[in-house]
Design a protein around this motif. Structure first.
Motif, PDB file in Angstrom:
ATOM      1  N   ASP A  62       0.806  -1.219   0.000  1.00  0.00           N
ATOM      2  CA  ASP A  62       0.000   0.000   0.000  1.00  0.00           C
ATOM      3  C   ASP A  62       0.841   1.271   0.000  1.00  0.00           C
ATOM      4  N   TYR A  63       2.103   1.161   0.408  1.00  0.00           N
ATOM      5  CA  TYR A  63       2.918   2.365   0.580  1.00  0.00           C
ATOM      6  C   TYR A  63       4.077   2.453  -0.408  1.00  0.00           C
ATOM      7  N   VAL A  64       4.107   1.577  -1.404  1.00  0.00           N
ATOM      8  CA  VAL A  64       5.230   1.565  -2.347  1.00  0.00           C
ATOM      9  C   VAL A  64       5.333   2.893  -3.089  1.00  0.00           C
ATOM     10  N   GLY A  65       4.209   3.415  -3.553  1.00  0.00           N
ATOM     11  CA  GLY A  65       4.228   4.667  -4.298  1.00  0.00           C
ATOM     12  C   GLY A  65       4.787   5.814  -3.479  1.00  0.00           C
ATOM     13  N   GLN A  66       4.349   5.923  -2.216  1.00  0.00           N
ATOM     14  CA  GLN A  66       4.842   6.994  -1.351  1.00  0.00           C
ATOM     15  C   GLN A  66       6.329   6.854  -1.098  1.00  0.00           C
ATOM     16  N   VAL A  67       6.792   5.617  -0.911  1.00  0.00           N
ATOM     17  CA  VAL A  67       8.212   5.394  -0.638  1.00  0.00           C
ATOM     18  C   VAL A  67       9.059   5.778  -1.846  1.00  0.00           C
ATOM     19  N   SER A  80       8.316   7.878  -4.259  1.00  0.00           N
ATOM     20  CA  SER A  80       8.265   9.330  -4.423  1.00  0.00           C
ATOM     21  C   SER A  80       9.177  10.022  -3.421  1.00  0.00           C
ATOM     22  N   ASP A  81       9.170   9.533  -2.176  1.00  0.00           N
ATOM     23  CA  ASP A  81      10.026  10.113  -1.148  1.00  0.00           C
ATOM     24  C   ASP A  81      11.501   9.931  -1.493  1.00  0.00           C
ATOM     25  N   LEU A  82      11.860   8.756  -2.015  1.00  0.00           N
ATOM     26  CA  LEU A  82      13.256   8.520  -2.390  1.00  0.00           C
ATOM     27  C   LEU A  82      13.695   9.473  -3.501  1.00  0.00           C
ATOM     28  N   SER A  83      12.824   9.730  -4.439  1.00  0.00           N
ATOM     29  CA  SER A  83      13.164  10.667  -5.517  1.00  0.00           C
ATOM     30  C   SER A  83      13.430  12.053  -4.954  1.00  0.00           C
ATOM     31  N   GLY A  84      12.667  12.444  -3.929  1.00  0.00           N
ATOM     32  CA  GLY A  84      12.881  13.736  -3.300  1.00  0.00           C
ATOM     33  C   GLY A  84      14.174  13.816  -2.516  1.00  0.00           C
ATOM     34  N   ARG A  85      14.784  12.677  -2.261  1.00  0.00           N
ATOM     35  CA  ARG A  85      16.069  12.629  -1.556  1.00  0.00           C
ATOM     36  C   ARG A  85      17.243  12.459  -2.530  1.00  0.00           C
ATOM     37  N   ARG A  86      17.011  12.788  -3.765  1.00  0.00           N
ATOM     38  CA  ARG A  86      18.011  12.613  -4.831  1.00  0.00           C
ATOM     39  C   ARG A  86      18.357  11.130  -5.011  1.00  0.00           C
ATOM     40  N   GLY A  87      17.392  10.267  -4.676  1.00  0.00           N
ATOM     41  CA  GLY A  87      17.614   8.837  -4.832  1.00  0.00           C
ATOM     42  C   GLY A  87      17.277   8.359  -6.232  1.00  0.00           C
ATOM     43  N   ARG A  88      17.849   7.231  -6.577  1.00  0.00           N
ATOM     44  CA  ARG A  88      17.572   6.589  -7.863  1.00  0.00           C
ATOM     45  C   ARG A  88      17.019   5.198  -7.585  1.00  0.00           C
ATOM     46  N   THR A 108       6.702  -5.370  -0.720  1.00  0.00           N
ATOM     47  CA  THR A 108       7.533  -5.117  -1.898  1.00  0.00           C
ATOM     48  C   THR A 108       8.921  -4.692  -1.445  1.00  0.00           C
ATOM     49  N   LEU A 109       9.923  -5.198  -2.140  1.00  0.00           N
ATOM     50  CA  LEU A 109      11.298  -4.769  -1.920  1.00  0.00           C
ATOM     51  C   LEU A 109      11.633  -3.701  -2.954  1.00  0.00           C
ATOM     52  N   VAL A 110      12.005  -2.529  -2.478  1.00  0.00           N
ATOM     53  CA  VAL A 110      12.415  -1.429  -3.345  1.00  0.00           C
ATOM     54  C   VAL A 110      13.925  -1.274  -3.216  1.00  0.00           C
ATOM     55  N   ARG A 111      14.626  -1.390  -4.332  1.00  0.00           N
ATOM     56  CA  ARG A 111      16.078  -1.199  -4.344  1.00  0.00           C
ATOM     57  C   ARG A 111      16.379   0.172  -4.935  1.00  0.00           C
ATOM     58  N   ALA A 112      17.202   0.924  -4.231  1.00  0.00           N
ATOM     59  CA  ALA A 112      17.501   2.285  -4.679  1.00  0.00           C
ATOM     60  C   ALA A 112      18.902   2.668  -4.229  1.00  0.00           C
ATOM     61  N   GLU A 113      19.407   3.748  -4.812  1.00  0.00           N
ATOM     62  CA  GLU A 113      20.661   4.350  -4.367  1.00  0.00           C
ATOM     63  C   GLU A 113      20.368   5.787  -3.972  1.00  0.00           C
ATOM     64  N   ASP A 169      11.772   8.720   9.222  1.00  0.00           N
ATOM     65  CA  ASP A 169      10.828   9.147   8.187  1.00  0.00           C
ATOM     66  C   ASP A 169      10.128   7.960   7.521  1.00  0.00           C
ATOM     67  N   LEU A 170      10.857   6.861   7.298  1.00  0.00           N
ATOM     68  CA  LEU A 170      10.245   5.691   6.677  1.00  0.00           C
ATOM     69  C   LEU A 170       9.158   5.105   7.572  1.00  0.00           C
TER      70      LEU A 170
END
Length: 732
Positions: free
Chosen positions: A651-656, A658-666, A678-683, A695-696
Motif C-alpha cells: 500500500d505504501y510503495v508509491g509513497q516510498v 516518491s520520497d526517495l526521488s525527493g532525496r536525490r535517490g535513484r 515489496t522490496l524497493v532497491r535504490a541508491e 521518516d520511513l
C-alpha cells in the motif's frame, strides 16, 4: 482453560525455582504502545494473588516499576519479567515495549519465550508493526493467542475486533483465529454505555460473571442461546479442523455430539502446535475486586494450552571456535547452556543479567564460561572468558526474590556478571558453548555526541561502553574521518532514552551535535601549482620550492605520487619530503576540510638551498603547492552513496518511491515478496538519509524497514556542495 469452569483461586507467595520444566510457561506479551500489555500483566499478577492491590507489590512498587525513565516517557522502554504462579505452574510473563524504537527489547522477549500473547486494543485496532511481529512468529512456528483489551472504550467493538484479527492474522485460514468467549454486557448506564461485566464461554456454554470483582459462573439466559449457538458451532468446526483425529470432523458433521473435554484437549494441542490462535478478552478488576475480566480464562489458556519449555526447540549451539556440537534438549541434567537476553544496571546490586536457561541447571557462585556474540561491529567485543555467577533471583518490580537455582526452561536474574553482555552464552567452564544468535535490528539513526564539560569528558568513554553493553541494538562508532563519537540508534525515542541513561545512570552529561557525513574532495580537472617556502630568521633559514601538477583519477584510486624531477632540481633526499607534505595536506583537505582522494600528483621541478633546505621545509612546500593547485582548479565535493533495500507494505510503495526521488535517490528496481510486501532497491546519498529510519516509519505507518550498504563516493551537485562549504565556513 476457562471453559473448564475452574474456580482455583491462584497461588500466591514467593517465586521459587521450578522443580521441572513441565511446570514452567514462558510467555511474551506483544502489542503496540498503549494496547494495555503492562496493565494486563498487573491484572494477572493480582488475579494470582502475587499483588494485593492493582499493580502493587505487597511492600510497595508496581510489578513493572523499575525504570524512572519509563515514568517520564509514559511508556515502557525495556523488557520486564513478572513471574506468577497458577495451579502449580510458574508463568514467566515477559512484558515488552510496544514502541518501534525498542524492538530490540521485543526480540529479546521473543527469544526468551515459548509462546506469544498478542494484545490488541478494541479501540485502536492492529498496527503494521504488530502484524510484522505476528509474521515473524509464524515463520518460526511460535504458538500465539490474542487478547482484546479496552472493551469499555467508547468506540470499542469486540465483534469488529475479532473480524479484524481474523482478516489480519488468519491469512489463508481465518477459522484458525476464533474467540473462545463472547463479552457479556451489564446494565446500560445514564450515558447509554453498557460496560462489559462478564464472558460467555462458548464450549462450556456457561456465563462467567465478573461484576462483583470475583468470578462466578451460571447457566446462560435464554436470550444468550442463539448468540452462543452460532459462534459455538464455528469454534467447534475450527477446533475439529485442527484435530489429530481425522475421523472427528466426519462424526461431527454426521450429527455426533463431541464431548467438551475432547474439544478442550484438541484445542490445547492445536494452540501448543501453533496452528490455532484463540481470541480472548481481558480487563483489569473493578475497584475493590481481585479478579479482572478474563484473567482466569487467560491463565487457564496459558497453563493448559501454551507449550512447556520441553516442547520448544533449543537454539543451535557450537563450540566457541565454530566446531559443530550435538543439538541440546531442555534437560535440567544436560550440559549448561544459558543466554543473556537482557543486561541492566541496578543502583544497589550493580549489573544484572536476565538469563534464559535452555539446558542444564544454573546455580549461584559457580564459575561459568562466557562466550561472545559476534557484534564487535557495534562496539560489543567478542567474549571468551570465565566468570563467577553471583546471586540468582526472580525480579518482581523493584524487588529481587532469591532463587536457589534455575533449571532448563526457566528465567532468572544473575548478579555480578561483569563481562557478560546481552546475547552472550553461559556454559560450563569445562565445556564451553556458543548459541546461535538471534536477529538484532540494525541501528540506522546516527547521533553525534560531545561531552558537556571537562568532568563529563573524563567519564564519557566508560559511560558509552556501559551503555552499549546493555543494548545490542545500539552501535558505538569513533568516526576517523569526521572525528565524531557517534551513537547509532533505532529512532528518536531510543536516542532520548540512551542520552537520559547516560546522564542518570552513569553521571555523564552529553550534548547532541549535528552528524557530519564523511565527504571527500577531488579535482574536477587538471591543475598546476607552485609551493615556495622561504624564511630567513638569522642562522639557518628555511628554503624549499617545488612545482607540481594534479590530475583526477577514477574513483577508488586514492592518491598517486609521481616523481618526474630532472637534473636534481629537488635533491633526491627531499622528494619523499614533498610527498609527505602533499599527503598530509590531502588528508586535511584543500577547500572544505574533507580528505582529498583520487588524484595523481606529479612533482616536476623545484629549487633547493645547500644550507637552508630541509625535510620540514620541503614538506611545507609540498603542502603549499597542493593548496595552490586547488585554488587554481575546480574542486568537487564527493558524497557517499548507499544502496538501500526497503521492504514496505504494498500500500505504501508509491509513497516510498516518491520520497526517495525527493532525496536525490535513484530507484533501481522493485521486487514482490511474500506477505503483501515489496522490496524497493535504490541508491541515495548519505546526506539525504540521515533521518530515513524515522521518516520511513512515519511514511509507511510502521510497516517499512530498510538496510543500507555503502557503494561509492560520487560528485555532489554544485548547489548542495556550495551549501555544505558555507555551513563548514560558519561552523569554523
Amino acid at each position: 482453560m476457562g471453559d473448564k469452569a475452574s474456580t482455583h483461586p491462584g497461588a500466591a507467595g514467593r517465586a521459587t525455582a521450578a522443580d521441572r520444566p513441565s511446570s514452567l510457561r514462558n510467555v511474551v506479551l506483544v502489542g503496540h504502545s498503549g494496547s494495555g500489555k503492562t496493565t494486563l500483566v498487573e491484572a494477572l499478577a493480582q488475579a494470582t494473588g502475587a499483588v494485593k492491590r492493582p499493580g502493587r507489590v505487597e511492600d510497595g512498587g508496581t510489578v513493572s516499576d523499575h525504570d524512572e525513565i519509563e515514568h517520564r516517557q509514559q511508556r515502557s522502554v525495556q523488557l520486564s519479567l513478572v513471574p506468577v504462579e497458577w495451579d502449580g505452574i510458574r508463568v514467566n510473563l515477559l512484558d515488552t515495549p510496544g514502541y518501534a524504537d525498542f524492538v530490540g527489547e521485543l526480540r529479546a522477549g521473543l527469544r526468551a519465550a515459548d509462546a506469544a500473547l498478542f494484545v490488541v486494543s478494541a479501540a485502536d485496532g492492529v498496527d503494521g508493526s504488530t502484524r510484522m511481529v505476528w509474521e515473524e512468529c509464524a515463520a518460526v512456528g511460535m504458538p500465539r493467542a490474542l487478547v482484546v483489551t479496552h472493551l469499555d472504550a467508547a468506540r470499542a467493538d469486540f465483534d469488529e475486533m475479532v473480524a479484524v484479527c481474523r482478516r489480519v492474522f488468519g491469512g489463508d485460514d481465518p477459522d484458525a483465529v476464533l474467540p473462545l468467549y463472547l463479552p457479556l454486557h451489564g446494565e446500560e448506564g445514564h450515558d447509554g454505555h453498557a460496560p462489559v461485566a462478564g464472558l460467555i464461554g462458548l464450549l462450556s456454554q456457561r456465563i462467567f460473571d465478573y461484576s462483583s470483582g470475583e468470578r462466578t459462573d451460571r447457566e446462560p439466559d435464554a436470550e444468550h442461546l442463539p448468540l452462543i449457538a452460532e459462534a459455538r458451532n464455528r469454534l467447534i468446526e475450527g477446533i475439529i479442523a485442527e484435530s489429530e483425529d481425522e475421523s472427528l470432523m466426519d462424526r461431527y458433521l454426521g450429527g455426533e455430539q463431541v464431548d467438551v473435554k475432547t474439544l478442550v484437549a484438541d484445542l490445547e494441542k492445536a494452540v501448543a502446535r501453533g496452528t490455532f490462535h484463540p481470541v480472548l478478552a481481558a480487563a483489569p478488576a473493578a475497584d475493590g475486586g481481585r479478579q479482572g475480566l478474563g484473567t482466569l480464562e487467560l491463565l487457564e489458556l496459558v497453563t493448559g494450552g501454551f507449550p512447556t519449555p520441553e516442547e520448544h526447540p533449543v537454539p543451535a549451539v557450537t563450540s566457541p571456535d565454530g566446531a559443530p556440537r550435538p543439538p541440546l534438549t531442555c534437560d535440567p541434567d544436560g550440559p549448561l547452556a544459558a543466554e543473556v537476553v537482557k543486561t541492566s544496571s541496578d543502583p544497589y546490586v550493580g549489573r544484572l543479567s536476565l538469563v534464559r536457561v535452555f539446558s542444564g541447571t544454573l546455580r549461584p557462585d559457580e564459575t561459568v564460561h562466557v562466550s561472545g556474540h559476534g557484534l564487535e561491529d557495534r562496539g560489543h567485543e567478542d567474549h571468551d572468558v570465565d566468570e563467577r555467577v553471583g546471586a540468582l533471583s526472580a525480579p518482581f518490580g523493584k524487588q529481587q526474590r532469591g532463587l536457589s537455582h534455575a533449571i532448563a526452561g526457566d528465567l532468572a536474574c544473575v548478579a555480578k556478571l561483569t563481562r557478560a553482555e546481552t546475547g552472550d552464552t553461559l556454559s560450563a567452564k569445562g565445556d564451553p558453548l556458543l548459541m546461535e544468535p538471534w536477529v538484532m535490528p540494525d541501528p540506522l539513526l546516527p547521533v553525534a555526541v560531545v561531552a558537556h564539560s571537562k568532568p563529563d569528558e573524563d567519564k564519557l568513554s566508560q559511560g558509552l561502553a556501559r551503555l552499549v553493553a546493555e543494548d545490542p541494538t545500539m552501535r558505538l562508532e569513533q568516526n576517523p574521518d569526521t572525528r565524531q563519537v557517534v551513537l547509532w540508534c533505532l529512532g528518536e525515542a531510543h536516542r532520548d532514552v540512551a542520552l537520559e541513561r547516560l546522564r542518570t545512570r552513569y553521571g555523564v552529561q552529553v550534548d547532541a551535535v549535528p552528524y557530519r557525513v564523511a565527504l571527500r574532495e577531488t579535482f574536477a580537472e587538471p591543475s598546476e601549482g607552485r609551493g615556495r617556502h622561504v624564511k630567513q630568521s638569522g642562522g639557518h633559514g628555511q628554503f624549499a620550492v617545488c612545482a607540481i601538477t594534479v590530475e583526477p583519477l577514477p574513483g577508488g584510486s586514492g592518491i598517486e605520487f609521481v616523481d618526474k624531477v630532472v637534473g636534481g632540481a629537488v635533491p633526491r633526499q627531499f622528494i619523499p619530503s614533498v610527498e609527505k607534505g602533499v599527503r598530509a595536506q590531502a588528508a586535511r583537505g584543500v577547500t572544505a576540510g574533507y580528505p582529498l582522494v583520487d588524484v595523481r600528483v606529479t612533482l616536476l621541478d623545484g629549487k633547493a638551498h645547500s644550507v637552508d633546505s630541509s625535510d620540514a621545509a620541503f614538506q611545507t612546500a609540498g603542502a603549499l603547492a597542493l593548496r595552490e593547485c586547488a585554488g587554481a582548479g575546480r574542486i568537487h565535493l564527493l558524497e557517499p552513496v548507499f544502496e538501500l533495500r526497503v521492504v514496505v507494505a504494498d500500500d505504501y510503495v508509491g509513497q516510498v518511491m516518491s520520497d526517495l526521488s525527493g532525496r536525490r535517490g535513484r530507484v533501481m528496481g522493485t521486487e514482490q515478496i511474500a506477505g503483501g510486501h515489496t522490496l524497493v532497491r535504490a541508491e541515495a546519498p548519505e546526506v539525504e538519509i540521515g533521518r530515513y529510519a524515522v521518516d520511513l516509519r512515519s511514511l509507511s505507518h510502521g510497516t517499512g524497514r530498510f538496510a543500507r550498504t555503502y557503494v561509492r563516493h560520487e560528485p555532489m551537485p554544485q548547489q548542495v556542495a556550495d551549501r555544505v562549504r558555507s555551513e563548514q565556513t560558519n561552523e569554523g
